[in-house]
Design an enzyme around this catalytic site. Structure first.
Site, short mmCIF file in Angstrom:
data_model
loop_
_atom_site.label_atom_id
_atom_site.label_comp_id
_atom_site.label_asym_id
_atom_site.label_seq_id
_atom_site.Cartn_x
_atom_site.Cartn_y
_atom_site.Cartn_z
N HIS A 83 -4.27 -9.72 3.54
CA HIS A 83 -5.82 -9.48 3.45
C HIS A 83 -6.43 -10.75 4.61
CE1 HIS A 83 -6.61 -8.11 -0.93
NE2 HIS A 83 -6.50 -7.10 -0.03
N TYR A 143 -10.10 -8.44 -5.26
CA TYR A 143 -9.15 -7.45 -5.53
C TYR A 143 -8.43 -8.04 -6.87
CZ TYR A 143 -5.76 -4.22 -3.37
OH TYR A 143 -4.91 -3.22 -3.00
N HIS A 203 -2.83 2.93 -6.21
CA HIS A 203 -3.19 1.68 -5.33
C HIS A 203 -3.38 0.58 -6.73
CE1 HIS A 203 -4.80 -0.16 -2.12
NE2 HIS A 203 -5.99 -0.58 -2.50
N ARG A 218 -0.67 -2.12 -6.84
CA ARG A 218 -1.03 -3.07 -5.94
C ARG A 218 -1.99 -4.21 -6.44
NH1 ARG A 218 -1.22 -4.90 -0.50
NH2 ARG A 218 -3.59 -4.84 0.46
N ARG A 263 0.90 -1.28 -0.04
CA ARG A 263 -0.05 0.16 0.12
C ARG A 263 1.02 1.21 -0.06
NH1 ARG A 263 -2.51 -3.53 4.05
NH2 ARG A 263 -4.26 -4.23 3.37
N LYS A 281 -2.78 -3.08 7.67
CA LYS A 281 -4.00 -2.53 8.22
C LYS A 281 -4.38 -3.46 9.51
CE LYS A 281 -6.55 -0.44 4.65
NZ LYS A 281 -7.83 -0.42 3.57
#
Length: 309
Positions: free
Chosen positions: A278, A287, A252, A255, A161, A184
């Protein structure tokens, strides 16, 4: 708008003047506010059977709000536009409640419809390579060009990211063969670093004019501070214009491209899930744009019961 009572029209004009004068809102924002809140007030007046003063606005119910939102959807208003209109209505009611001294909780607690944000579309392998090359050719100082090339190479080559790439510290240089990334929710993962990415970062390090302390950001802005993510977005914007790429070609999207290209090359979906950080395989499925047939292939290859069958 003819249904709106003089008192409501005056209140709307007073709020718009407040937004224009005190909040310094742009004129197109004022016009949008006038249309959004004016439409809401006209609906409420019609819903209640005619023109009214300010009193009924202080007694709106959850049913009133649901009726307005249902009417908007019936008229074809999309979720994003309805969320914007509701936001304008809430802003108006915060101002009106302070002025008229009533409790606006019913309006303010109305939940906006969920807006499904479109995922950036992955680039082709050729386009991704062209992006990295073109970023380095944009007209700016040499070391800054090297910095931007290093960053976009990490996004595409490692699936980072933008916040993760810009969060690297001087202590991370020179880059090892694998990086420990905290993503995250504090989720930790180990990401292999391709030779091309290490080389790009080394090129930047040789040219960077600032001392890179271990606890300071690895990537620096022109004045030595941390890099603003907007600068990388701007470089991508200039690059995609030069290459004729769609507006979805964002940092993004690199990615996404990393994950999609790995999958197309035969990569295991669960391994890609780990590389991306994830929590759920379903997120990786969306994704990468992988279809259900491919997902079942991965399931069949990995699941013990499927193997026995």
């Amino acid at each position: 708008m003819s249904l709106i009572s003089p008192a409501q029209r005056d209140a709307l004009a007073g709020w718009l003047a407040h937004e224009r004068g005190i909040k310094n809102a742009a004129e197109n924002t004022i016009e949008a506010y006038a249309a959004d809140v004016g439409g809401f007030l006209a609906f409420i007046a019609a819903h209640h059977g005619g023109t009214e003063g300010l009193g009924p606005l202080t007694r709106l119910t959850a049913s009133d709000m649901r009726s307005w939102m249902a009417n908007e959807r019936t008229r074809g208003t999309g979720a994003r536009s309805l969320a914007r209109r509701l936001s304008a209505v809430k802003t108006f009611f915060r101002w009106l409640a302070q002025r008229e001294e009533f409790d606006p909780t019913t309006v303010l607690s109305t939940r906006a419809p969920r807006v499904q944000r479109p995922l950036p579309r992955p680039l082709s392998e050729e386009a991704a390579k062209a992006v990295i090359e073109t970023v380095g050719e944009l007209p700016r100082e040499g070391w800054i060009a090297a910095r931007d090339v290093a960053i976009v190479t990490l996004l595409y080559g490692c699936g980072l990211r933008i916040s993760e790439a810009l969060g690297l510290l001087g202590a991370d240089a020179p880059l090892p063969e694998s990086l420990r990334i905290i993503g995250k929710g504090g989720k930790e993962r180990i990401v292999p670093v391709l030779p091309a990415a290490r080389k790009a970062v080394d090129d930047y390090l040789r040219q960077c004019p600032y001392e890179l302390a271990p606890d300071a950001p690895l990537f620096r802005g022109s004045r030595g501070g941390p890099v603003n993510p907007r600068l990388i977005s701007k470089a991508m914007e200039q690059t995609r214009l030069q290459l004729g790429l769609p507006a979805t070609a964002t940092p993004h999207a690199l990615r996404h491209s990393f994950a999609t290209h790995l999958l197309n090359a035969g990569g295991d979906l669960r391994a890609i899930q780990e590389l991306l950080g994830h929590a759920a395989l379903s997120t990786t499925q969306v994704y990468t744009g992988v279809d259900n047939a491919r997902l079942m292939e991965v399931y069949s290859a990995a699941h013990p019961r499927a193997k026995r069958g």
